[in-house]
Design an enzyme around this catalytic site. Structure first.
Site, PDB file in Angstrom:
ATOM      1  N   ASP A 144      -2.123   4.602   7.745  1.00 39.87           N
ATOM      2  CA  ASP A 144      -2.502   5.796   8.487  1.00 39.87           C
ATOM      3  C   ASP A 144      -2.956   5.399   9.890  1.00 39.87           C
ATOM      4  OD1 ASP A 144      -3.725   8.174   9.460  1.00 39.87           O
ATOM      5  OD2 ASP A 144      -4.238   8.819   7.450  1.00 39.87           O
ATOM      6  N   ASP A 150       0.859  -1.184   0.000  1.00 37.79           N
ATOM      7  CA  ASP A 150       0.000   0.000   0.000  1.00 37.79           C
ATOM      8  C   ASP A 150       0.894   1.233   0.000  1.00 37.79           C
ATOM      9  OD1 ASP A 150      -2.354   1.436  -0.074  1.00 37.79           O
ATOM     10  OD2 ASP A 150      -3.074   0.776   1.888  1.00 37.79           O
ATOM     11  N   ASP A 151       0.307   2.364  -0.346  1.00 38.43           N
ATOM     12  CA  ASP A 151       1.081   3.600  -0.361  1.00 38.43           C
ATOM     13  C   ASP A 151       1.362   4.093   1.047  1.00 38.43           C
ATOM     14  OD1 ASP A 151      -1.591   4.273   0.115  1.00 38.43           O
ATOM     15  OD2 ASP A 151      -1.632   5.935  -1.317  1.00 38.43           O
TER      16      ASP A 151
END
Length: 173
Positions: free
Chosen positions: A111, A107-108
């Site tokens: 969070d 994933d980028d």
């Protein structure tokens, strides 16, 4: 959790704009670290943010099997409930013995960790990698490149356009 509309200030927090060049360099740096953790039978990109880094990592590692898991948790203005839009294919699950062993999740960004936790439950033995990590989600990731503060909003290159930026002395952030 009810949807919460975020103000521009909340979304920006500490703005961290990332150019295409920087993102590509960061993905290659991630790949250097992942090369030690592999080999991987397949890559699972968490869509949509994980698509670009997964493509770069797959190229660099020579992995030809790429799958996706689609999870929606927020858009550019609201954060809400997790919703699995697309499951991992049975063929990919078989490559990972059903638990993810030998699979790489990409994933980028991690969070709050909610999406990561959901995907981790699907593939508990997979290796989880992100380009960027925030403190709340950081414990769920095996490999990442850059940690940013929880109040940082990363502006990815696919979410931005070139525009004029006023000088700092004129009040630009």
């Amino acid at each position: 959790m009810a949807d919460k509309t975020l103000s521009a200030e909340e979304r920006a927090g500490r703005a961290f704009p990332v150019s295409w060049d920087q993102f590509h360099r960061d993905c290659r740096a991630l790949t250097w670290r992942l090369n030690e953790a592999g080999p991987f039978a397949a890559i699972i990109a968490i869509t949509r943010g994980g698509l670009v880094p997964a493509a770069i990592v797959a190229r660099e590692l020579g992995v030809r099997v790429i799958d996706t898991v689609g999870v929606a948790s927020y858009d550019h203005t609201r954060q809400g409930e997790l919703n699995v839009l697309k499951a991992i294919s049975e063929d990919t699950l078989k490559l990972g013995s059903g638990t993810g062993k030998g699979l790489l999740i990409v994933d980028d960004l991690v969070d709050t960790g909610k999406t990561a936790q959901l995907v981790r439950e699907m593939l508990p033995d997979a290796h989880f990698a992100t380009v960027y990590a925030k403190p709340k989600g950081r414990p769920l990731v095996d490999t990442f490149i850059t940690e940013v503060s929880q109040d940082t909003w990363i502006f990815f290159p696919w979410d931005t356009a070139l525009s004029f930026a006023p000088p700092l002395r004129d009040g630009a952030a």
